[in-house]
Structures are given as structure tokens and as C-alpha cells.
Design an enzyme around this catalytic site. Structure first.
Site, PDB file in Angstrom:
ATOM      1  N   LYS A   1       8.607  -5.922  -1.249  1.00 12.07           N
ATOM      2  CA  LYS A   1       8.339  -4.534  -1.610  1.00 12.07           C
ATOM      3  C   LYS A   1       8.904  -4.182  -2.980  1.00 12.07           C
ATOM      4  O   LYS A   1       8.435  -3.256  -3.627  1.00 12.07           O
ATOM      5  CB  LYS A   1       8.883  -3.602  -0.540  1.00 12.07           C
ATOM      6  CG  LYS A   1       8.333  -3.933   0.857  1.00 12.07           C
ATOM      7  CD  LYS A   1       7.845  -2.751   1.569  1.00 12.07           C
ATOM      8  CE  LYS A   1       7.036  -3.015   2.835  1.00 12.07           C
ATOM      9  NZ  LYS A   1       7.464  -4.073   3.741  1.00 12.07           N
TER      10      LYS A   1
HETATM   11  C1  LIG Z   1       6.634  -4.520   4.763  1.00  8.24           C
HETATM   12  C2  LIG Z   1       6.856  -5.902   5.227  1.00  8.24           C
HETATM   13  C3  LIG Z   1       5.823  -6.629   5.823  1.00  8.24           C
HETATM   14  C4  LIG Z   1       4.466  -6.042   6.100  1.00  8.24           C
HETATM   15  O1  LIG Z   1       3.774  -5.736   4.902  1.00  8.24           O
HETATM   16  P1  LIG Z   1       2.527  -4.749   4.959  1.00  8.24           P
HETATM   17  O2  LIG Z   1       2.130  -4.545   3.543  1.00  8.24           O
HETATM   18  O3  LIG Z   1       3.022  -3.491   5.588  1.00  8.24           O
HETATM   19  O4  LIG Z   1       1.481  -5.405   5.762  1.00  8.24           O
HETATM   20  C5  LIG Z   1       6.087  -7.945   6.174  1.00  8.24           C
HETATM   21  N1  LIG Z   1       7.293  -8.493   5.977  1.00  8.24           N
HETATM   22  C6  LIG Z   1       8.307  -7.826   5.407  1.00  8.24           C
HETATM   23  C7  LIG Z   1       9.622  -8.496   5.227  1.00  8.24           C
HETATM   24  C8  LIG Z   1       8.121  -6.504   5.004  1.00  8.24           C
HETATM   25  O5  LIG Z   1       9.121  -5.832   4.438  1.00  8.24           O
END
Ligand SMILES: *Cc1c(COP(=O)(O)O)cnc(C)c1O
Length: 461
Positions: free
Chosen positions: A112
Site C-alpha cells: 500500500k
Molecule cells: C490490502 C492488502 C491486500 C489486499 O489488497 P486489495 O487491493 O484490497 O485487494 C493483500 N495483502 C496485504 C498485505 C494487504 O495489505
């Protein structure tokens, strides 16, 4: 470049406006009116370039005149300067035709950071031009919140409120949200699960008097600018393995469908992606939807990969929009049915989705076994989310190289990793004091009016 809502009844916006708006006023999500295509030679020319330059070339066509070229290059440089790896997104090899894309070298150790660091820079730059202030409210299953806190703390023109489900995030995630000292960031621990938190954020956006009064903006993965920032690493990793001359496949651990939707956009831009595989944990609504043709919610089952403990995958609406021939009214009707529990996907839409995505599910036991097996055979320590990806990827490996997205650093989920392989993963040295920093957090009820009161009171300071 214009952006339209998936529900067809909100104003058409520029990139900058769509970024500041988040959720469209008709409840939909913004998508580009058309996706720019990169020529094969342009894609080939990305090979060997620094991550930042790939980012510039991939994202530039989506921006319109929101930022000048030099300005945008500067924002990208700043966004990725704090990453702990020169490659930003290094590839490691797990098996003969299987690669792991490590997306966890940013400041909060999850993918993220790629989008959040950039959106923080872009929003601050846009606001500084007019002197305007905004209030950002976001819901998190853990990683979005910590990434947002890190990206927005101390920014002059932004107040940030993060709602996380009390007791349902890991200790590292919680501490990353509750330890920043800057007064413009606020951690709120809410009763309920992630879907409750996400629903309250949507309620705030749908209360137009409140929304306009506090100048509400969103940074959840529904924000188009976040999806766009994630398109970059699909190109970056694919050209490293021989695209566009040869196709590659991707497997993506999926919760809110943002990360995998970025892969879908990369493919629409011309990147030859053979298979695009949705990997879910035991919260498998997406896998079930593709198999059975019914998108039906079923309650969240807490798992050891908590960032994927989601039933309503917000960004799936963007895929549905295309699957239903970009018919906003049809999407709005489906979302109405979803509130009552679910809907049947039309035959034509289901064919489009099945032709576009593959899918698989990984149980808790399989997640643990995959962490153990990957460590024993390759030395790679997987976080539980990445392990879900690796397990599902193994079921889909074909002729094209498979790239599994490693979405978080194992030290973000130390209990699950230690439970699986008996070794406790250590935080990188730059975060070693996380457990001794004081925490600052407000407990809140799952109640819209109470949340709105807190936001109004805090931004009045
Ligand atoms: C947010 C997240 C996901 C899922 O990603 P999306 O874009 O919501 O599908 C998977 N793994 C981790 C570690 C995350 O922080």
C-alpha cells in the site's frame, strides 16, 4: 483524460478532481473514460529503467494537465525515496517458472505504500496551489491505515482519520497507526469488522452536508489515483522477465480488488498478461462468484491474513462496470441488490469475467503449510497474504512465467509466521523501536453520528 462513475450519474471529472473526490456522488467509483494503450516498442523501452522512470511513463497519459511533467517527476522521486530497497519492487525466484514480486520495502512494509506515498505527495502539491484544506477519512483492515498515516502525517493541508476494526489488526499494524505524533493524524478504533468500518466511511461520503462541510476526501483503494500507482509495478516486473516479447502471468492476494484491478488496467494498456489470478483466503466471495456466478456475502471469517478479511470487495464494481458493457444503471441496480445480500451475475458478464480472471482459494491450513514449505525449500519468508498468493499461483503455473505479488513483509504478521515456521521474523532496523513508542488512539462505537462529531471537533482545533 476524463473520469466517469461506474454508476453513470455523477459529474465527469479530471484526474485531479477524481483523486480529491474518492467516491463518486452517485455512490460509484471513478474510472477513466478510455484506457490509453502503450505501443509494444514503448513497453519494451521500459526494460532496465529505474522504477521512478517507469512510473512516470506508465502514469503520465492518465493525468491530463493536473501536474506538469517536471512537477510529476519530482513527486514520484519524493514518494519512493523512503523505500528500503534500491529496486523498490525486487523480484526473487521461487521456482523454475515462479517469481515473487516483493512489494514490502516501503515505510510501512506493505504494498500500500506504493500508492499511498505517491497520493500523499500529489494531494499536498495540488492543495498547496490553492491553500485549501481537506479532511481524509479512511477505513482499513490494517495496512491502508498505517500506509496513510505514514504518507500524510505532518502534511500542512490535510487532516487524516483512520477507522480500524478494534482488536482485528495485528499489533505491528496497530502501532504503525497509533504511534505517529503529528497532530493532523487520528487513529480511531471502531467496534465491528472491516466491512462495518468501510460502510461508515461510505455513509460519511453519502451525507453530502457533512461531506461538503468538512471537505471530505478519500484514500481507500476506491481512489482511482491509488489504482493507477499500482499499475506501475506490473509493467516494471513484466519487462524484467521479457515482456512484451513474451507474456507473463500474475497471481494477486486479493481483498478489496484494488491491486488486481491495477493488473487488469495494465493488461488493457497493452501489457501481455496471460493469466491474472485472484487469490483469496477463506473469505472467498470472489472465488465463489467466478465459479458459481453469484456474488453473495457470507459474513467475515477472521483469518491469519487479516488484510484480506473482506466480503464486499469495493473495486470489484469497476470490473462489473466493464463486464456489464459500461452500463452505469445496471451496476447501480446490482449494488442495490448487494445491500440485500447479493446478486446473480448475468451470463454475458460472467463470461467476460471468467475470460479475464482466474481464481483460487487458500485455507488457513494451506497458508501455514505454504509458509513452512517456501522457507524450507527457498529460504524466502512469506507473510500469510503472500503465502495465499503463492499457494494459488502454484495451481495456475503454465508456460508463461508466473509472478506472485508479495504484499507485506513477514514481520508485519510475526505471530502467524512464527506459528507456521517456528522462527519469529524481525522488523527491519529502521523500525526496531516501534514497540517502545507511546500509542494514541480513540475508541469509537459503530455509529455514524458519533464518528461525525469526532471529525468535526478535531478539525476545528
Ligand atoms: C490490502 C492488502 C491486500 C489486499 O489488497 P486489495 O487491493 O484490497 O485487494 C493483500 N495483502 C496485504 C498485505 C494487504 O495489505
Amino acid at each position: 483524460m476524463h473520469y466517469i462513475s461506474t454508476r453513470g450519474a455523477a459529474p465527469v471529472l479530471s484526474f485531479g478532481e477524481a483523486m480529491m473526490t474518492g467516491l463518486a456522488r452517485d455512490g460509484g467509483l471513478y474510472v477513466p473514460q478510455s484506457v490509453p494503450v502503450m505501443a509494444k516498442a514503448e513497453i519494451a523501452a521500459l526494460a532496465g529503467l529505474p522504477y521512478e522512470e517507469v512510473a512516470f511513463r506508465v502514469m503520465r497519459p492518465f493525468l491530463g494537465d493536473t501536474f506538469g511533467n517536471d512537477e510529476f517527476r519530482g513527486l514520484i522521486e519524493k514518494a519512493y525515496a523512503g523505500f528500503g530497497h534500491a529496486a523498490r519492487a525486487p523480484l526473487v525466484q521461487l521456482g523454475a517458472n515462479h517469481f515473487l514480486l516483493e512489494l514490502f520495502h516501503g515505510p510501512t512494509l506493505a504494498f500500500k505504500d506504493f500508492a499511498m506515498q505517491l497520493i500523499g505527495q500529489m494531494m499536498q502539491a495540488a492543495l498547496a496551489k490553492t491553500g485549501a484544506r481537506i479532511t481524509i477519512v479512511g477505513a482499513t483492515s490494517g495496512d491502508t491505515g498505517s500506509a496513510a498515516m505514514e504518507a500524510f502525517r505532518g502534511l500542512a493541508n490535510v487532516d487524516l482519520f483512520i477507522l480500524f476494526p478494534h482488536g482485528r489488526v495485528s499489533e505491528v499494524q496497530r502501532r504503525q497507526m497509533t504511534t505517529p505524533v503529528e497532530a493532523n493524524v487520528h487513529a480511531l478504533a471502531m467496534d465491528g469488522d472491516f466491512d462495518d468500518a468501510q460502510a461508515r466511511v461510505k455513509d460519511m461520503f453519502n451525507d453530502f452536508a457533512f461531506r461538503d462541510g468538512v471537505r471530505l476526501a478519500g484514500v481507500n483503494s476506491i481512489n482511482w489515483a491509488r489504482v493507477l500507482a499500482q499499475v506501475v509495478y506490473y509493467f516494471y516486473s513484466a519487462v524484467a522477465l521479457g515482456a512484451p516479447q513474451r507474456a507473463v502471468s500474475f497471481t494477486v492476494p486479493t481483498g478489496n480488488f484494488g491491486d488486481i484491478f491495477a493488473g487488469y488496467i495494465a493488461r488493457k494498456m497493452g501489457l501481455p498478461i496471460e493469466k491474472l489470478v485472484i487469490a483469496t483466503n477463506q473469505n472467498d466471495i470472489l472465488d465463489r462468484a467466478l465459479r458459481a456466478g453469484e456474488y453473495r456475502t457470507d459474513g467475515v471469517k477472521p483469518s491469519i491474513s487479516p488484510s484480506m478479511d473482506i466480503q464486499v470487495s469495493s473495486n470489484f464494481e469497476r470490473a462489473l462496470f466493464d463486464a456489464y458493457g459500461r452500463d452505469g444503471a445496471a451496476v447501480a441496480a446490482l449494488m442495490g441488490e448487494l445491500k440485500a445480500g447479493g446478486f446473480a451475475i448475468s451470463q454475458a458478464a460472467l463470461e467476460m469475467l471468467r475470460g479475464t480472471f482466474a481464481s483460487g482459494r487458500c485455507s488457513e491450513e494451506e497458508t501455514v503449510a505454504t509458509i513452512r514449505h517456501a522457507f524450507a525449500t527457498t529460504g524466502e519468508v512469506l507473510c500469510p497474504h503472500s503465502a495465499v498468493g503463492v499457494k494459488v499461483a502454484e495451481e495456475h503455473i503454465g508456460a508463461a512465467p508466473m509472478i506472485t505479488l508479495a504484499t507485506a513483509h513477514p514481520a508485519k504478521f510475526p505471530d502467524a509466521v512464527e506459528g507456521a515456521m517456528g522462527v519469529r521474523p524481525a522488523l527491519p532496523p529502521r523500525m526496531a523501536d516501534l514497540f517502545s513508542r507511546p500509542e494514541r488512539v480513540t475508541r469509537v462505537k459503530n455509529d455514524l453520528a458519533a464518528l461525525q462529531a469526532i471529525v468535526r471537533e478535531r478539525i476545528a482545533r
